[in-house]
Motif scaffolding. Structure first.
Motif, PDB file in Angstrom:
ATOM      1  N   ASP A 169      15.087   5.619 -24.005  1.00 16.23           N
ATOM      2  CA  ASP A 169      14.291   6.812 -23.624  1.00 16.23           C
ATOM      3  C   ASP A 169      14.744   8.043 -24.412  1.00 16.23           C
ATOM      4  OD1 ASP A 169      12.963   5.248 -21.866  1.00 16.23           O
ATOM      5  OD2 ASP A 169      14.018   5.965 -20.069  1.00 16.23           O
TER       6      ASP A 169
ATOM      7  N   HIS B  47       3.544   7.092  -6.983  1.00 18.39           N
ATOM      8  CA  HIS B  47       2.549   7.230  -8.046  1.00 18.39           C
ATOM      9  C   HIS B  47       2.092   8.696  -8.067  1.00 18.39           C
ATOM     10  CE1 HIS B  47      -0.903   7.671  -5.328  1.00 18.39           C
ATOM     11  NE2 HIS B  47      -0.235   6.810  -4.552  1.00 18.39           N
ATOM     12  N   GLU B  76      10.583  10.417 -11.574  1.00 14.17           N
ATOM     13  CA  GLU B  76      10.488   9.020 -12.043  1.00 14.17           C
ATOM     14  C   GLU B  76       9.330   8.336 -11.332  1.00 14.17           C
ATOM     15  OE1 GLU B  76      12.210   7.839 -14.420  1.00 14.17           O
ATOM     16  OE2 GLU B  76      14.285   8.532 -14.384  1.00 14.17           O
ATOM     17  N   GLN B  79       6.240   1.594 -12.903  1.00 10.40           N
ATOM     18  CA  GLN B  79       5.141   1.282 -13.815  1.00 10.40           C
ATOM     19  C   GLN B  79       3.878   0.886 -13.048  1.00 10.40           C
ATOM     20  OE1 GLN B  79       7.086  -1.643 -16.300  1.00 10.40           O
ATOM     21  NE2 GLN B  79       7.635  -0.084 -17.808  1.00 10.40           N
ATOM     22  N   GLN B  86      10.441  -1.859  -8.449  1.00  8.36           N
ATOM     23  CA  GLN B  86      10.704  -0.919  -9.562  1.00  8.36           C
ATOM     24  C   GLN B  86      11.294   0.395  -9.041  1.00  8.36           C
ATOM     25  OE1 GLN B  86       7.000  -0.562 -11.672  1.00  8.36           O
ATOM     26  NE2 GLN B  86       7.222  -2.565 -12.663  1.00  8.36           N
TER      27      GLN B  86
END
Lengths: 502, 324
Positions: A169, B47, B76, B79, B86
């Protein structure tokens, strides 16, 4: 004075202006060089900085990867050498970590902080794992806890995974940043070029404008001075000054020129005034000379006319003595008065006399005329005794009385009267001779007045003019001379300042 | 002329200095600085596709901007939306990075909660937004008081139906605590209004197709139902977006959360009204409280409830937009 002023104003000289132009050029060149130098230095330093950051980060990543090979080796193969290598190489990672923090310093970004902290976590975990492996190898088989070792190993590898992801990153971020900075640097490189061109253009324009201004100032100054000098050449008396406000030598020169013109104009004016005065003085001198010439001329005439009386005077004295010897008293008196009269004329002609003496002389003259004409004419003296001290030129009254006798009452067979007067009027003394003769017309009186004032005319009235001129010279023009005449009367009136002497 | 030149030179120097000193610096040195000493917060959002979580994120970033000299936030995202595995990885990564605080949604997942617990044990603050995990220690929740909001929604239901309605409730995920609390609060209105009857409760699993299926199914199976209440955002958003006008199958539809769909539903008359949670405030207060603990050693409270608002067509402006 001007030298001092010029020295004081040396800072405003034309050479100073030119020097300023040169300084301006040097300044612009310096700014251009500074822009180029600072710009290139800045861009180079930015590139170096970015590369250094990437290199330091890359070094940390390599060190972590290397130390992890020892961790793997130590865990998978339980090699003592790997554990020792790990212990030795751990310092390299710490050193690399320190370098990263040092190189980034205050521009420490969040991503880098997270990476360094994650590397620290990795080192803590791997360190714990290596220690655990040491105890595991040396421990009794029954006491060996393989599951905890596995968990610890997995943790280190997970953390390494996070480091790899973070590095990826950060690299991506750094590369994006590098690209952005490169683009920005390109943009700023273009801006620097534009600034350089702008500065060059602006500087050139300023220099051109500046020098044009200086040259225009010089040209205008010269033009003004030339024009002014031309005007002065045409008309020295013009009051206009040349004005030059350039603040340089031309200004000083114009000021000096103005002062010089002022001085010249003042001097010319002074010379003209002196010339005028001299001209007047010359005229006055000529006038005086003419008057004196006239005076001497009249005196000469008088002297010439007295030559015979002088001879007669001697003769008469001799006859008078003879008449007395023969007892002819009247003849003797007549001779004696005639002799007195002649003596007065002869002795006092060029001298100042008192009015008293003048009156006595007139009385002698009257006595002689009375003897000649007996009762045909009558004479009256109206004399203020207080006026007897007046000093005046000789032979003033007698010619007037003679004029009255000759031109006034001469034609009268009887009752012809002449009045002789002397009296005070305010602070002046007046002398009058009046007759009741034929008188004069006004035109004749006017001509007489003109004749008296104009010294260039000579005619039969020279005696009258002689009296008038001598009185004017004696009393310095303070003489009033009036002629009043009509049929049966003629009056000569003379007013004189009271100048008595006893 | 001399003065003009002097000023030109000075101006040129100032311009050059300004050029290098200010403009270049502002452009090329535009980087974060001094973050080493700042409070490092990682916000892990499920999200940001819809207005709800993007608004929470905006609140977080607004607080970071206001406290920029003290706080640095890294947002953060998994995905895949709501991918708890995740999100757990992201928590572990934040723990490895030794951040000072983690802002997360409370999700009842063992691995997720274990990672958070590990973070708490490592001395990292764990702050829940939107959804609480009540037995997590140390505990801080910033979000809506869902039980009270359910009660408020019941009062609005009584108001729009004049106390007489046959109601179907469309929720999200079954057993999701926030939704269950809202339903519990909502049903309390029956005690005051006996003519308000709750006839069925369905779940939509947060997708539009399920919502439309349930919408039709309820009408088919219970044609007597005249009022639909969507206690989760997807329901109101789907119905508001799909129908250009109220088809009239239900006399009243009440929904939850701000979105373009729900606002459009109010505008068209499809929805009677919606409950809007102050999600921006949730994110903002979460950061403020993290800083509060860092600076003062404690939170303002363990549960910080943010505002909710009942919005109807009267709250829209002349162009039909809602301006908070």
């Amino acid at each position: 004075m001007y030298h001092k002023k010029l020295i004081a104003n040396i800072n405003r000289s034309i050479s100073r202006k030119y020097s300023m132009g040169y300084f301006l050029l040097i300044g612009i060149a310096a700014i251009l060089i500074a822009v180029s130098f600072i710009g290139s230095f800045f861009i180079t330093s930015q590139n170096q900085k970015m590369m250094r950051e990437l290199l330091v980060l890359n070094q940390l990543f390599i060190e972590v990867e290397t130390v992890n090979t020892y961790v793997n080796d130590a865990y998978l193969y339980l090699r003592n050498s790997s554990r020792q290598n790990y212990t030795e190489y751990q310092d390299s990672v710490i050193s690399a970590l320190h370098e990263v923090r040092k190189s980034l310093n205050k521009e420490y970004s969040r991503e880098i902080v997270d990476i360094t902290c994650t590397v620290e976590t990795y080192l803590e975990q791997s360190d714990a794992l290596i220690k655990k492996l040491e105890t595991y190898v040396t421990a009794d088989k029954t006491q060996r806890d393989q599951s905890s070792l596995e968990e610890m190993y997995n943790q280190t590898q997970n953390t390494l995974h996070y480091i790899n992801v973070s590095f990826k990153d950060v690299y991506s971020d750094k590369l994006i940043t590098v690209q952005r900075v490169q683009e920005a640097l390109k943009l700023w490189q273009s801006i620097i070029y534009i600034i350089q061109v702008t500065l060059l253009t602006a500087g050139s324009l300023i220099c051109i404008i500046y020098y044009k201004k200086v040259l225009d100032g010089i040209t205008k100054s010269i033009h003004k001075l030339t024009e002014f000098v031309g005007k002065i050449r045409n008309n020295l008396y013009q009051k206009e000054h040349v004005e030059i406000s350039t603040g340089d030598e031309f200004g000083e020169f114009a000021e000096a020129l103005n002062d010089m013109i002022d001085i010249i104009q003042d001097q010319v004016h002074e010379i003209e005034e002196n010339s005028h005065i001299k001209e007047k003085l010359h005229e006055a001198e000529i006038e005086n000379l003419r008057i004196y010439t006239e005076l001497h001329k009249s005196q000469l005439i008088l002297l010439q006319s007295r030559i015979n009386p002088h001879f007669l005077f001697n003769t008469l004295n001799m006859i008078s003595s003879t008449a007395r010897l023969e007892n002819a008293e009247q003849s003797a008196n007549l001779m004696e008065i005639t002799a007195n009269y002649l003596r007065y004329n002869l002795d006092k002609l060029s001298k100042a006399v008192s009015l008293r003496d003048e009156i006595e002389n007139v009385k002698d003259y009257v006595y002689l005329q009375k003897c000649r004409f007996e009762e045909r004419f009558d004479f009256h003296f109206e004399v203020d005794p207080n006026c007897g001290g007046l000093i005046l030129p000789c032979m003033i009254l007698q010619p007037l009385v003679e004029n009255s006798l000759r031109h006034g009452v001469n034609m009268m067979l009887k009752e012809g009267t002449i009045w002789i007067r002397a009296y005070r009027e305010a602070d002046r003394i007046c002398l009058e001779v009046e007759d009741n003769g034929v008188g004069m017309e006004q035109q004749k009186i006017g001509e007489l007045y003109r004749y008296l004032e104009d010294i260039t005319i000579e005619d039969e009235h020279i005696g009258l003019k002689n009296i008038y001129m001598r009185l004017k010279i004696f009393f310095e023009d303070d003489v009033v001379f009036k002629i009043d005449s009509k049929e049966g009367k003629t009056l000569i009136h003379i007013s004189l300042p009271n100048q008595e002497r006893e | 002329m001399k003065k003009v030149i002097q000023w030109t030179v000075i101006l040129s120097l100032v311009l050059v200095a300004g050029f290098f000193g200010v403009v270049l610096k502002a452009t090329l040195f535009d980087r974060e600085d001094g973050v080493r000493d700042k409070l490092r917060i990682t916000a892990i959002m499920p999200h940001t596709d819809q207005g709800y979580w993007s608004s929470v994120t905006e609140g977080i970033l607004a607080a970071e901007k206001d406290y920029s000299d003290q706080v640095n936030v890294r947002v953060e995202l998994p995905q895949l939306n709501y991918n708890v595995k995740q999100m757990t990885e992201l928590v572990n990564r934040a723990v490895a990075a030794k951040v000072n605080a983690i802002i997360v949604q409370g999700i009842e997942n063992e691995a997720y909660l274990a990672a958070l617990q590990k973070a708490a044990e490592a001395g990292i603050q764990v702050i829940f937004v939107d959804t609480d995990i009540e037995d997590f220690v140390p505990h801080l929740y910033v979000g809506t008081n869902n039980l009270e909001t359910g009660i408020m929604l019941g009062e609005k239901l009584a108001a729009v139906t004049q106390g007489k309605a046959k109601v179907a409730i469309l929720s999200g995920e079954e057993n999701y605590p926030n939704l269950e609390q809202r339903v519990t609060g909502l049903k309390k209105i029956s005690a005051q209004y006996p003519d308000i009857k709750f006839l069925r409760l369905d779940y939509d699993n947060y997708d539009a197709l399920t919502v439309m299926n349930k919408y039709n199914l309820i009408q088919e199976e219970n044609p007597e139902i005249d009022t639909l209440i969507c206690v989760e955002g997807t329901g109101g958003q789907t119905l508001g977006s799909f129908y250009a006008e109220n088809p009239g199958e239900f006399s009243h539809i009440l929904a939850f959360d701000y979105s373009e769909g729900t606002i459009q539903g109010i505008r068209t008359g499809m929805l009677d009204g919606i409950v809007i949670q102050d999600t921006h405030e949730m994110g903002y207060r979460a950061v403020e409280e993290a800083l509060n603990l860092f600076l003062n050693g404690g939170y303002s409270a363990n549960c910080i409830y943010t505002d909710v608002k009942w919005v109807t067509s009267s709250d829209l402006d002349e162009e039909g937009h809602y301006v908070p």
